[in-house]
Design a protein around this motif. Structure first.
Motif, short mmCIF file in Angstrom:
data_model
loop_
_atom_site.label_atom_id
_atom_site.label_comp_id
_atom_site.label_asym_id
_atom_site.label_seq_id
_atom_site.Cartn_x
_atom_site.Cartn_y
_atom_site.Cartn_z
N MET A 169 -0.11 -4.70 16.36
CA MET A 169 -1.11 -3.77 15.85
C MET A 169 -1.16 -3.80 14.33
SD MET A 169 -0.63 -0.50 18.40
CE MET A 169 -1.97 0.38 17.59
N GLY A 170 0.02 -3.95 13.71
CA GLY A 170 0.06 -4.04 12.26
C GLY A 170 -0.67 -5.27 11.75
N LEU A 171 -0.51 -6.40 12.47
CA LEU A 171 -1.23 -7.62 12.07
C LEU A 171 -2.73 -7.40 12.12
CD1 LEU A 171 -1.42 -10.60 11.34
CD2 LEU A 171 -1.20 -11.15 13.78
N ALA A 172 -3.20 -6.76 13.18
CA ALA A 172 -4.64 -6.48 13.26
C ALA A 172 -5.09 -5.65 12.08
CB ALA A 172 -4.95 -5.76 14.57
N SER A 173 -4.27 -4.65 11.67
CA SER A 173 -4.63 -3.78 10.56
C SER A 173 -4.69 -4.55 9.24
CB SER A 173 -3.64 -2.63 10.45
OG SER A 173 -3.94 -1.82 9.34
N VAL A 174 -3.67 -5.35 8.96
CA VAL A 174 -3.67 -6.06 7.67
C VAL A 174 -4.76 -7.12 7.63
CG1 VAL A 174 -1.24 -5.57 7.19
CG2 VAL A 174 -1.85 -7.70 8.38
N GLU A 175 -5.13 -7.67 8.79
CA GLU A 175 -6.26 -8.60 8.82
C GLU A 175 -7.57 -7.87 8.55
OE1 GLU A 175 -5.75 -10.51 12.64
OE2 GLU A 175 -4.94 -12.31 11.67
N HIS A 176 -7.70 -6.65 9.07
CA HIS A 176 -8.90 -5.86 8.78
C HIS A 176 -9.01 -5.59 7.28
CE1 HIS A 176 -8.61 -4.12 13.13
NE2 HIS A 176 -9.12 -5.34 13.12
N VAL A 177 -7.86 -5.28 6.67
CA VAL A 177 -7.86 -5.02 5.22
C VAL A 177 -8.29 -6.29 4.48
CG1 VAL A 177 -6.44 -4.45 3.23
CG2 VAL A 177 -6.08 -3.25 5.39
N LYS A 178 -7.71 -7.42 4.86
CA LYS A 178 -8.07 -8.68 4.19
C LYS A 178 -9.55 -8.99 4.35
CE LYS A 178 -7.17 -13.64 4.19
NZ LYS A 178 -6.42 -14.78 4.79
N VAL A 198 -14.00 -9.75 -3.20
CA VAL A 198 -12.82 -9.52 -4.03
C VAL A 198 -11.75 -10.54 -3.66
CG1 VAL A 198 -11.00 -7.84 -4.56
CG2 VAL A 198 -13.36 -7.08 -4.29
N ASP A 199 -10.93 -10.91 -4.63
CA ASP A 199 -9.86 -11.87 -4.41
C ASP A 199 -8.92 -11.41 -3.30
OD1 ASP A 199 -6.96 -12.91 -5.00
OD2 ASP A 199 -8.27 -14.26 -6.10
N THR A 200 -8.61 -12.30 -2.35
CA THR A 200 -7.79 -11.94 -1.20
C THR A 200 -6.38 -12.55 -1.24
OG1 THR A 200 -8.60 -13.82 0.10
CG2 THR A 200 -9.82 -11.73 0.29
N SER A 201 -5.98 -13.17 -2.35
CA SER A 201 -4.70 -13.90 -2.36
C SER A 201 -3.51 -12.99 -2.10
CB SER A 201 -4.53 -14.64 -3.69
OG SER A 201 -4.63 -13.75 -4.79
N PHE A 202 -3.54 -11.78 -2.66
CA PHE A 202 -2.42 -10.86 -2.47
C PHE A 202 -2.33 -10.46 -0.99
CE2 PHE A 202 -0.69 -6.41 -2.66
CZ PHE A 202 0.60 -6.75 -3.06
N GLN A 203 -3.47 -10.09 -0.40
CA GLN A 203 -3.47 -9.67 0.99
C GLN A 203 -3.17 -10.83 1.93
OE1 GLN A 203 -3.84 -6.40 1.03
NE2 GLN A 203 -3.20 -6.28 3.17
N SER A 204 -3.54 -12.04 1.51
CA SER A 204 -3.24 -13.21 2.34
C SER A 204 -1.73 -13.39 2.50
CB SER A 204 -3.85 -14.47 1.72
OG SER A 204 -5.25 -14.43 1.77
N ALA A 205 -0.99 -13.11 1.44
CA ALA A 205 0.48 -13.21 1.53
C ALA A 205 1.03 -12.19 2.51
CB ALA A 205 1.09 -13.01 0.14
N VAL A 206 0.43 -10.99 2.52
CA VAL A 206 0.85 -9.95 3.46
C VAL A 206 0.57 -10.39 4.89
CG1 VAL A 206 0.48 -7.57 4.20
CG2 VAL A 206 0.50 -8.12 1.75
N VAL A 207 -0.63 -10.88 5.13
CA VAL A 207 -1.01 -11.33 6.47
C VAL A 207 -0.08 -12.46 6.93
CG1 VAL A 207 -2.82 -12.49 7.82
CG2 VAL A 207 -3.41 -10.59 6.29
N ASP A 208 0.27 -13.35 6.00
CA ASP A 208 1.14 -14.47 6.35
C ASP A 208 2.50 -13.99 6.85
OD1 ASP A 208 1.91 -17.39 6.25
OD2 ASP A 208 3.36 -16.58 4.82
N LEU A 209 3.07 -12.98 6.21
CA LEU A 209 4.36 -12.44 6.66
C LEU A 209 4.25 -11.85 8.06
CD1 LEU A 209 5.76 -10.74 3.43
CD2 LEU A 209 6.83 -12.59 4.72
#
Length: 290
Positions: A237-246, A254-265
């Motif tokens: 569920m957390g993965l779905a949430s951080v993907e929604h944010v990205k 907006v630049d997504t590089s920071f959120q991409s690192a979060v999604v990758d983890l």
């Protein structure tokens, strides 16, 4: 040791100047040294003494407070005074890694000085306020002898005699601070892309941060117990949430590089078999390999 003992401050960036001001405010005699001597002008006008050399600055007082960029700067500044370090206590409030701190402590000790590591947790504006805090580590006797003077700067939190401990605690704080602030910049950029200003989201941002202590305490207890049970939250569920944010960020241009690192983890933890576990299981990916 009296809290109004004389003290030397080496390094007069904003932090060093704030420290020298605090010492003067509390009746200390203060000797200063800085590569750019003009930075001492206002402090000299208040009664501080500007030493002609690093050697003179060190020899002026037993207690020497260093406020430098890092430990490389310490070597560059103190090397010319290496022969006069003996018998002086160097409270090094410069930032660096625990390993470089340990090496710097050995360097001071080998030349007859005493090294106390300090990790200041506040910006210059927090100096002189007892509610502020600095971590310390190193010889306990030296810390106890000079504690009254150090508490002029901030409250003190002695962590033990191993010299790297204060630096470790400081860097733990920075490991949280910088990503937290980056997440705020990300939120502001997202808000602006949707016609809002930073001021429009400030209250919401503050509410979000004020909720964090609850989560920190809740997960600290469970992580120490090795409990990543998915009874409260699940990684999937957390993965779905951080993907929604990205995606929200990307849709706004907006630049997504920071959120991409979060999604990758999150995805890596999923691949490791933690889909049904708490997202605290990500800590297992971050831990030191055996």
């Amino acid at each position: 040791m009296s809290s109004n003992q004389s003290v030397t401050v080496i390094g007069l960036g904003p932090m060093g100047q704030a420290m020298a001001d605090a010492f003067l405010d509390n009746g200390h005699e203060v000797t200063l040294w800085n590569r750019t001597a003009s930075r001492a002008d206002a402090l000299v006008a208040r009664g501080a003494v500007l030493a002609k050399s690093v050697e003179d600055a060190v020899q002026a007082n037993e207690l020497v407070v260093l406020s430098l960029t890092d430990y490389d700067a310490m070597y560059a500044v103190l090397e010319p005074a290496a022969d006069v370090l003996k018998g002086h206590v160097f409270v090094n409030l410069s930032s660096d890694t625990p390993e470089k701190t340990r090496a710097g402590s050995r360097w001071i000790t080998e030349r007859g000085g005493v090294h106390l590591t300090g990790g200041v947790t506040v910006p210059p504006a927090g100096i002189g306020k007892p509610e502020s805090k600095t971590f310390y580590s190193g010889p306990r006797a030296a810390f106890d002898r000079h504690r009254g003077s150090l508490e002029v700067l901030t409250g003190t939190d002695f962590r033990g005699e191993e010299p790297g401990l204060a630096a470790l605690m400081y860097q733990i704080g920075m490991a949280m601070f910088w990503p937290s602030m980056l997440s705020y910049w990300q939120a502001i950029a997202l808000a602006e892309a949707n016609g809002l200003k930073a001021a429009d989201i400030l209250s919401h941002a503050n509410d979000t941060m004020l909720a964090m202590p609850h989560f920190l305490g809740f997960y600290a207890e469970r992580i120490d117990a090795g409990n990543h049970e998915g009874d409260v939250d699940r990684l999937a569920m957390g993965l779905a949430s951080v993907e929604h944010v990205k995606h929200t960020i990307g849709d706004a241009g907006v630049d997504t590089s920071f959120q991409s690192a979060v999604v990758d983890l999150f995805r890596r933890a999923m691949d490791a078999g933690h889909a049904a576990d708490s997202f605290s299981s990500i800590v297992e990916l971050l831990r030191k390999s055996a």
